[in-house]
Design a protein around this motif. Structure first.
Motif, PDB file in Angstrom:
ATOM      1  N   PRO A   1      37.898  43.401  34.086  1.00 46.38           N
ATOM      2  CA  PRO A   1      38.590  42.496  35.012  1.00 46.38           C
ATOM      3  C   PRO A   1      37.894  41.145  35.177  1.00 46.38           C
ATOM      4  N   GLU A   2      36.560  41.122  35.190  1.00 47.17           N
ATOM      5  CA  GLU A   2      35.857  39.851  35.388  1.00 47.17           C
ATOM      6  C   GLU A   2      36.030  38.905  34.197  1.00 47.17           C
ATOM      7  N   ALA A   3      36.494  39.427  33.071  1.00 45.92           N
ATOM      8  CA  ALA A   3      36.635  38.618  31.856  1.00 45.92           C
ATOM      9  C   ALA A   3      37.971  37.887  31.776  1.00 45.92           C
ATOM     10  N   ASN A   4      38.853  38.063  32.745  1.00 42.13           N
ATOM     11  CA  ASN A   4      40.180  37.441  32.678  1.00 42.13           C
ATOM     12  C   ASN A   4      40.134  35.925  32.580  1.00 42.13           C
ATOM     13  N   SER A   5      39.103  35.304  33.153  1.00 43.06           N
ATOM     14  CA  SER A   5      39.012  33.842  33.113  1.00 43.06           C
ATOM     15  C   SER A   5      38.152  33.331  31.954  1.00 43.06           C
ATOM     16  N   TRP A   6      37.590  34.231  31.151  1.00 41.55           N
ATOM     17  CA  TRP A   6      36.744  33.820  30.032  1.00 41.55           C
ATOM     18  C   TRP A   6      37.587  33.249  28.895  1.00 41.55           C
TER      19      TRP A   6
END
Length: 85
Positions: free
Chosen positions: A18-23
């Protein structure tokens, strides 16, 4: 323009964290897939480039020939300075 290096351990399958959605994202086709114990050693064709990544074993990456989208951790991107002269 410039050159950007991506450390091979800095990629994850898109949608797997989930934390990678903005990567930043990178899409291509799997051309090699080797199980290496703790990681899958992957070769991905992106346009005219062939790139190497070490992906976690969970979730398992797509098979050879399949499309793949990776997210790239911003901390593993290294921009090289252009040399002039």
């Amino acid at each position: 323009s410039g050159t950007i290096l991506i450390r091979p351990e800095g990629a994850r399958l898109a949608g797997s964290h989930p934390e990678a959605n903005s990567w930043p994202k990178l899409s291509g086709q799997v051309v090699q897939r080797r199980f290496q114990g703790q990681v899958y050693s992957m070769e991905i064709r992106v346009n005219d480039l062939q790139l190497h990544f070490d992906l976690p074993i969970d979730p398992p990456p797509p098979q050879i020939g399949a499309a793949i989208t990776l997210t790239i951790q911003p901390a593993v991107l290294v921009r090289l300075r252009e040399q002039t002269g």
